[in-house]
Design an enzyme around this catalytic site. Structure first.
Site, PDB file in Angstrom:
ATOM      1  N   ASN A   1      39.313 -23.430  10.569  1.00  0.00           N
ATOM      2  CA  ASN A   1      39.584 -22.027  10.865  1.00  0.00           C
ATOM      3  C   ASN A   1      39.163 -21.253   9.621  1.00  0.00           C
ATOM      4  O   ASN A   1      39.885 -21.212   8.633  1.00  0.00           O
ATOM      5  CB  ASN A   1      41.085 -21.873  11.157  1.00  0.00           C
ATOM      6  CG  ASN A   1      41.471 -20.450  11.489  1.00  0.00           C
ATOM      7  OD1 ASN A   1      40.649 -19.534  11.431  1.00  0.00           O
ATOM      8  ND2 ASN A   1      42.729 -20.254  11.813  1.00  0.00           N
TER       9      ASN A   1
ATOM     10  N   ARG B   1      37.804 -22.708  15.229  1.00  0.00           N
ATOM     11  CA  ARG B   1      38.395 -21.516  15.821  1.00  0.00           C
ATOM     12  C   ARG B   1      37.382 -20.384  15.654  1.00  0.00           C
ATOM     13  O   ARG B   1      36.955 -20.079  14.537  1.00  0.00           O
ATOM     14  CB  ARG B   1      39.679 -21.160  15.097  1.00  0.00           C
ATOM     15  CG  ARG B   1      40.334 -19.956  15.679  1.00  0.00           C
ATOM     16  CD  ARG B   1      41.623 -19.667  14.978  1.00  0.00           C
ATOM     17  NE  ARG B   1      42.316 -18.589  15.651  1.00  0.00           N
ATOM     18  CZ  ARG B   1      43.536 -18.226  15.331  1.00  0.00           C
ATOM     19  NH1 ARG B   1      44.186 -18.840  14.383  1.00  0.00           N
ATOM     20  NH2 ARG B   1      44.116 -17.247  15.979  1.00  0.00           N
TER      21      ARG B   1
ATOM     22  N   HIS C   1      44.450 -14.139  20.260  1.00  0.00           N
ATOM     23  CA  HIS C   1      45.532 -15.127  20.167  1.00  0.00           C
ATOM     24  C   HIS C   1      45.508 -16.080  21.360  1.00  0.00           C
ATOM     25  O   HIS C   1      46.537 -16.664  21.730  1.00  0.00           O
ATOM     26  CB  HIS C   1      46.925 -14.465  20.100  1.00  0.00           C
ATOM     27  CG  HIS C   1      47.235 -13.848  18.761  1.00  0.00           C
ATOM     28  ND1 HIS C   1      47.861 -12.639  18.637  1.00  0.00           N
ATOM     29  CD2 HIS C   1      46.986 -14.258  17.511  1.00  0.00           C
ATOM     30  CE1 HIS C   1      47.994 -12.331  17.362  1.00  0.00           C
ATOM     31  NE2 HIS C   1      47.456 -13.311  16.650  1.00  0.00           N
TER      32      HIS C   1
ATOM     33  N   HIS D   1      53.632 -13.373  20.785  1.00  0.00           N
ATOM     34  CA  HIS D   1      53.173 -14.068  19.582  1.00  0.00           C
ATOM     35  C   HIS D   1      53.393 -13.109  18.421  1.00  0.00           C
ATOM     36  O   HIS D   1      52.624 -12.164  18.238  1.00  0.00           O
ATOM     37  CB  HIS D   1      51.685 -14.454  19.716  1.00  0.00           C
ATOM     38  CG  HIS D   1      51.140 -15.103  18.487  1.00  0.00           C
ATOM     39  ND1 HIS D   1      50.736 -16.418  18.445  1.00  0.00           N
ATOM     40  CD2 HIS D   1      50.950 -14.633  17.233  1.00  0.00           C
ATOM     41  CE1 HIS D   1      50.329 -16.714  17.229  1.00  0.00           C
ATOM     42  NE2 HIS D   1      50.440 -15.644  16.472  1.00  0.00           N
TER      43      HIS D   1
ATOM     44  N   ARG E   1      48.136  -4.365  10.034  1.00  0.00           N
ATOM     45  CA  ARG E   1      47.326  -3.638  11.032  1.00  0.00           C
ATOM     46  C   ARG E   1      48.215  -2.670  11.815  1.00  0.00           C
ATOM     47  O   ARG E   1      49.365  -2.988  12.099  1.00  0.00           O
ATOM     48  CB  ARG E   1      46.669  -4.625  11.996  1.00  0.00           C
ATOM     49  CG  ARG E   1      45.456  -5.328  11.402  1.00  0.00           C
ATOM     50  CD  ARG E   1      44.949  -6.429  12.299  1.00  0.00           C
ATOM     51  NE  ARG E   1      45.432  -7.737  11.880  1.00  0.00           N
ATOM     52  CZ  ARG E   1      45.330  -8.853  12.601  1.00  0.00           C
ATOM     53  NH1 ARG E   1      44.765  -8.827  13.781  1.00  0.00           N
ATOM     54  NH2 ARG E   1      45.792  -9.997  12.131  1.00  0.00           N
TER      55      ARG E   1
ATOM     56  N   GLU F   1      48.043 -23.861  17.437  1.00  0.00           N
ATOM     57  CA  GLU F   1      46.667 -23.549  17.834  1.00  0.00           C
ATOM     58  C   GLU F   1      45.713 -24.698  17.504  1.00  0.00           C
ATOM     59  O   GLU F   1      44.741 -24.939  18.223  1.00  0.00           O
ATOM     60  CB  GLU F   1      46.219 -22.254  17.132  1.00  0.00           C
ATOM     61  CG  GLU F   1      46.950 -21.034  17.679  1.00  0.00           C
ATOM     62  CD  GLU F   1      47.122 -19.915  16.681  1.00  0.00           C
ATOM     63  OE1 GLU F   1      47.696 -20.140  15.594  1.00  0.00           O
ATOM     64  OE2 GLU F   1      46.685 -18.795  16.980  1.00  0.00           O
TER      65      GLU F   1
HETATM   66  P1  AMP Z   1      52.584 -16.243  10.908  1.00  0.00           P
HETATM   67  O1  AMP Z   1      51.444 -15.287  10.702  1.00  0.00           O
HETATM   68  O2  AMP Z   1      52.739 -16.713  12.305  1.00  0.00           O
HETATM   69  O3  AMP Z   1      52.600 -17.363   9.896  1.00  0.00           O
HETATM   70  O4  AMP Z   1      53.929 -15.398  10.606  1.00  0.00           O
HETATM   71  C1  AMP Z   1      54.171 -14.776   9.366  1.00  0.00           C
HETATM   72  C2  AMP Z   1      55.346 -13.819   9.514  1.00  0.00           C
HETATM   73  O5  AMP Z   1      56.513 -14.566   9.923  1.00  0.00           O
HETATM   74  C3  AMP Z   1      55.736 -13.122   8.201  1.00  0.00           C
HETATM   75  O6  AMP Z   1      56.000 -11.754   8.459  1.00  0.00           O
HETATM   76  C4  AMP Z   1      57.012 -13.822   7.811  1.00  0.00           C
HETATM   77  O7  AMP Z   1      57.861 -13.008   7.061  1.00  0.00           O
HETATM   78  C5  AMP Z   1      57.617 -14.122   9.153  1.00  0.00           C
HETATM   79  N1  AMP Z   1      58.672 -15.130   9.048  1.00  0.00           N
HETATM   80  C6  AMP Z   1      58.543 -16.453   8.755  1.00  0.00           C
HETATM   81  N2  AMP Z   1      59.765 -17.032   8.671  1.00  0.00           N
HETATM   82  C7  AMP Z   1      60.669 -16.054   8.916  1.00  0.00           C
HETATM   83  C8  AMP Z   1      62.101 -16.009   8.962  1.00  0.00           C
HETATM   84  N3  AMP Z   1      62.851 -17.096   8.753  1.00  0.00           N
HETATM   85  N4  AMP Z   1      62.693 -14.818   9.244  1.00  0.00           N
HETATM   86  C9  AMP Z   1      61.961 -13.701   9.458  1.00  0.00           C
HETATM   87  N5  AMP Z   1      60.608 -13.686   9.415  1.00  0.00           N
HETATM   88  C10 AMP Z   1      59.979 -14.836   9.147  1.00  0.00           C
END
Ligand code: AMP
Length: 397
Positions: free
Chosen positions: A10, A93, A181, A208, A241, A379
């Site tokens: 990716n 990806r 996504h 998501h 964004r 993914e």
């Molecule tokens: P991703 O792009 O799917 O890796 O998600 C990243 C986002 O998930 C960031 O805004 C993180 O702060 C949030 N995140 C991860 N763990 C937690 C948690 N335990 N509580 C609140 N937000 C979280």
């Protein structure tokens, strides 16, 4: 003894995420990691299986000057730890498959030409995805390269969800609501089919919610509507964004403020969303623990837009049988899930607070008309499965 594996890649603007899967049966992950800050001060992070320690180190600039050298560095690491692994297929990806690709594709010369032709549709992502494919072609000249598209899952949208109300010629030029996504939605939909086939057959909204965020309405396993459109900028507010804004704002910034289009693009992609509204961070964890009004407002806006879109998607589906959360925020933030579901009994959602606090898979009460679930997305495995399938098809041909 050799072990059949696939590498999944990716490639982002300055990062290369990778994982290695054993594909002798259902794909099993052996290693996962990334090179970040490619071309600047690169750093490698890798998890090489349970038995081995996590590898994390700064790289010399020459070890990851571009995607090609970053991949060579990753391959040297993987070969050292998995000497028996032989990759005859690499899965990529790719953010944009345009109107044509609704399935993963083996990368032939015409497919590569089409991916390059689509670059203006996703100028921030597609050129890097292509660089990743070219790096893998150079490293594995005999391997099959398989492109898996974030748009593919949505390609069967009904036409009214595929169009903008612009002059018709733009639709013909490919200015459409693609949705993104898709690899994540395909995984979640597949998991639903496995664990709750009656829900998979029904009306499902998947949220998501990560640094990038979108929602998708899925009917009988098929995407019918998504909050993202022509680019991955539309719909929900995200880490940096903006999500949906009136396009008139762009005219104002350009004509009245004298900004260049590149400046506006930078504001919309990199300085907006949770970061722009809070002025503090794009990270939900930071905002949840920051006791300042701007952080509260950013969270309020995020939750409000999700609830609004949920109503719209439920209307597009003709009702709701399940709401599924995934992504970093959707999988982890009890607070955000609670705020999204609060007072939505009118749409059939009744959150079980204890289950939600336990981060259980099913977080609705037994009285809830529609099920609320948390399904951690994956993914990479969708890419690994596609790579294996296309390898088998090419061997059978
Ligand atoms: P991703 O792009 O799917 O890796 O998600 C990243 C986002 O998930 C960031 O805004 C993180 O702060 C949030 N995140 C991860 N763990 C937690 C948690 N335990 N509580 C609140 N937000 C979280």
């Amino acid at each position: 003894m050799t072990q059949p594996v696939t590498l999944t890649l990716n490639a982002g603007s300055s990062s290369l995420k990778f994982s290695l899967y054993d594909i002798s049966g259902e794909p099993v992950q052996m290693a996962v990691g990334l090179v970040e800050n490619i071309g600047r001060q690169p750093r490698l992070k890798a998890n090489l299986g349970e038995a081995l320690p996590r590898a994390e180190r700064d790289l010399a600039a020459s070890e990851a000057a571009d995607h090609k050298s970053a991949l060579a560095t990753v391959l040297a690491l993987l070969r050292e730890h998995f000497p028996a692994a032989r990759a005859s297929v690499v899965g990529h990806r790719v953010v944009h498959g345009g109107p044509r690709y609704s399935e993963p594709m083996t990368v032939t010369e015409p497919v590569m030409d089409e991916l390059k032709r689509l670059s203006p549709f996703a100028p921030i992502h597609q050129p890097h995805n292509i660089a990743g494919i070219e790096a893998a072609q150079a490293a594995f000249p005999d391997a099959l390269q398989v492109a898996c598209f974030d748009t593919a899952f949505h390609r069967h949208h009904p036409k009214e969800n595929d169009m903008f109300a612009l002059p018709r010629e733009y639709y013909d030029k490919g200015i459409r609501r693609y949705g993104f996504h898709g690899l994540s939605y395909e995984f979640v939909s597949g998991e639903l089919k496995r664990i709750a086939p009656q829900l998979h057959a029904g009306r499902v909204v998947v949220a998501h919610l990560g640094n990038g965020a979108s929602m998708c309405g899925i009917l009988g396993g098929r995407s019918v509507a998504s909050t993202m459109g022509f680019t991955a900028l539309d719909g929900l507010p995200m880490g940096t964004r903006c999500g949906q804004v009136d396009p008139g704002v762009i005219f104002y910034m350009v004509q009245q403020e004298g900004r260049t289009i590149d400046e506006v693009r930078d504001i919309f992609y990199n300085k907006s969303g949770l970061l722009g509204l809070s002025g503090i961070s794009n990270d939900m964890r930071v905002l949840e623990s920051a006791d300042v009004p701007a952080a509260h407002e950013a969270i309020n806006y995020f939750v409000f837009r999700i609830r609004r879109e949920l109503g719209g998607l439920a209307a597009a589906l003709g009702g709701l049988d399940a709401l599924v959360f995934c992504g970093g925020i959707g999988e982890n933030s009890r607070k955000i899930r609670r705020r999204i579901c609060d007072g939505l009994d009118w749409i059939g959602l009744d959150l079980d607070h204890d289950r939600n606090d336990d981060n259980a898979r099913v977080i609705s009460t037994e009285f809830s008309r529609a099920r609320i679930m948390v399904i951690p997305t994956n993914e990479e495995i969708v890419i690994a499965r596609a790579a294996k399938r296309l390898l088998q098809q090419s061997a059978a041909a």
